[in-house]
Design an enzyme around this catalytic site. Sequence first.
Site, mmCIF file in Angstrom:
data_model
loop_
_atom_site.group_PDB
_atom_site.id
_atom_site.type_symbol
_atom_site.label_atom_id
_atom_site.label_comp_id
_atom_site.label_asym_id
_atom_site.label_seq_id
_atom_site.Cartn_x
_atom_site.Cartn_y
_atom_site.Cartn_z
ATOM 1 N N ARG A 262 0.854 -1.180 0.000
ATOM 2 C CA ARG A 262 0.000 0.000 0.000
ATOM 3 C C ARG A 262 0.891 1.231 0.000
ATOM 4 N NH1 ARG A 262 -3.986 -2.578 -1.267
ATOM 5 N NH2 ARG A 262 -5.971 -2.674 -0.150
ATOM 6 N N GLU A 291 -2.989 7.869 -4.422
ATOM 7 C CA GLU A 291 -3.274 6.913 -5.484
ATOM 8 C C GLU A 291 -4.713 7.090 -5.957
ATOM 9 O OE1 GLU A 291 -3.516 2.126 -5.885
ATOM 10 O OE2 GLU A 291 -1.681 2.912 -4.952
ATOM 11 N N HIS A 310 -0.616 0.115 -10.038
ATOM 12 C CA HIS A 310 -1.348 -0.867 -9.219
ATOM 13 C C HIS A 310 -1.825 -2.044 -10.071
ATOM 14 C CE1 HIS A 310 -3.434 -0.689 -5.035
ATOM 15 N NE2 HIS A 310 -3.184 -1.932 -5.362
#
Length: 349
Positions: A262, A291, A310
């Site tokens: 993360r 993000e 991602h």
Amino acid sequence: MTAADGGRPRHEPVAGAPGPDAGAAGAAASTDARPEAGPIAILPEAHEARGAHEAFRDAVVAGGGRVAPLSAATRGLIWTSSSGEGGLESVLAEHPSISWVQLPWAGVDAFAGLLRRHRGDGRVWTSAKGAYAQPVAEHALALALAVLREFPRRVRADSWEVDERGRSLYGSEVVIVGAGGIAVELLRLLEPFRVRATVVRRADAAVPGAARTVTTDRLADVLGTAEIAFVVAALTDETRGLIGADELAAMPLGAVLVNVARGGLVDTDALLDALESGRLGGAGLDVTDPEPLPPGHPLWNAPNCLVTPHVADTEAMTAPLFASRIMANVAAFVGRSAFEGRVDLDAGY
């Protein structure tokens, strides 16, 4: 399942599960009262248009369960959306008889508030932690190799640059922050490179394949030897900002950081400072904070920094793996086995 945002499946707890830390979760699953079995709903309904949905239905049947539309009789719920808490909260409020919920991703931070609110309600919650370890570990290795070989700079070159920059992974000192499924799989992938790997985790217990295992209070110490540090831990209130200015400063000059967990685990400003000063030799990031990373953000052009959006585990990779997790946990739901990836509501993962 969607592939759009921070609900993506890749975040293994520092304590690690499954794998080395699966014992406690397994014990809880075997001793706690089982949820009441019954019909299982797969939601949101909009996902029925996806080819993966049929695979999920087949997995329920293969596990010994029965798929049925959401109703007062529903006892099991397979949630396939990464959109967060809102829709799921409404379903649970309207159907309090649901006794088991399967979440779609390894990391459950997108559902953190909901999980806190439902502590003590008797439901069993399971995630996909450990299920997606192979593609994520593979991506982490790819990022590390690319950054070590200075690919971020070389792929942008428009002329032949002759230099001696670039390093080998063979024989490197590696630190892996986290001890879950991704860490275990990454250790397997690193074996041919004959690295010396140190795993950092909450629990004081060895991890197969690691030369040593230390607890999180020694993170800065072991980073002092790390030529490459991989971040594969869960994001919780306790781990947010785990890699900050002090930790980056502890790393040797020229070391490389790879984060496939993360973005919030790493202090972005501190990371930028370390890259731009030249102290950090490079970074490979599949996750960022913020993000999505906005256009023009300094990380896009930071020295020897490679950012992927991602995508360590695409839906094509994760759908069959999630189907396998569904089948296993449906079998547990109907009383044939223990649950896999059971969420610890106290720990938050």
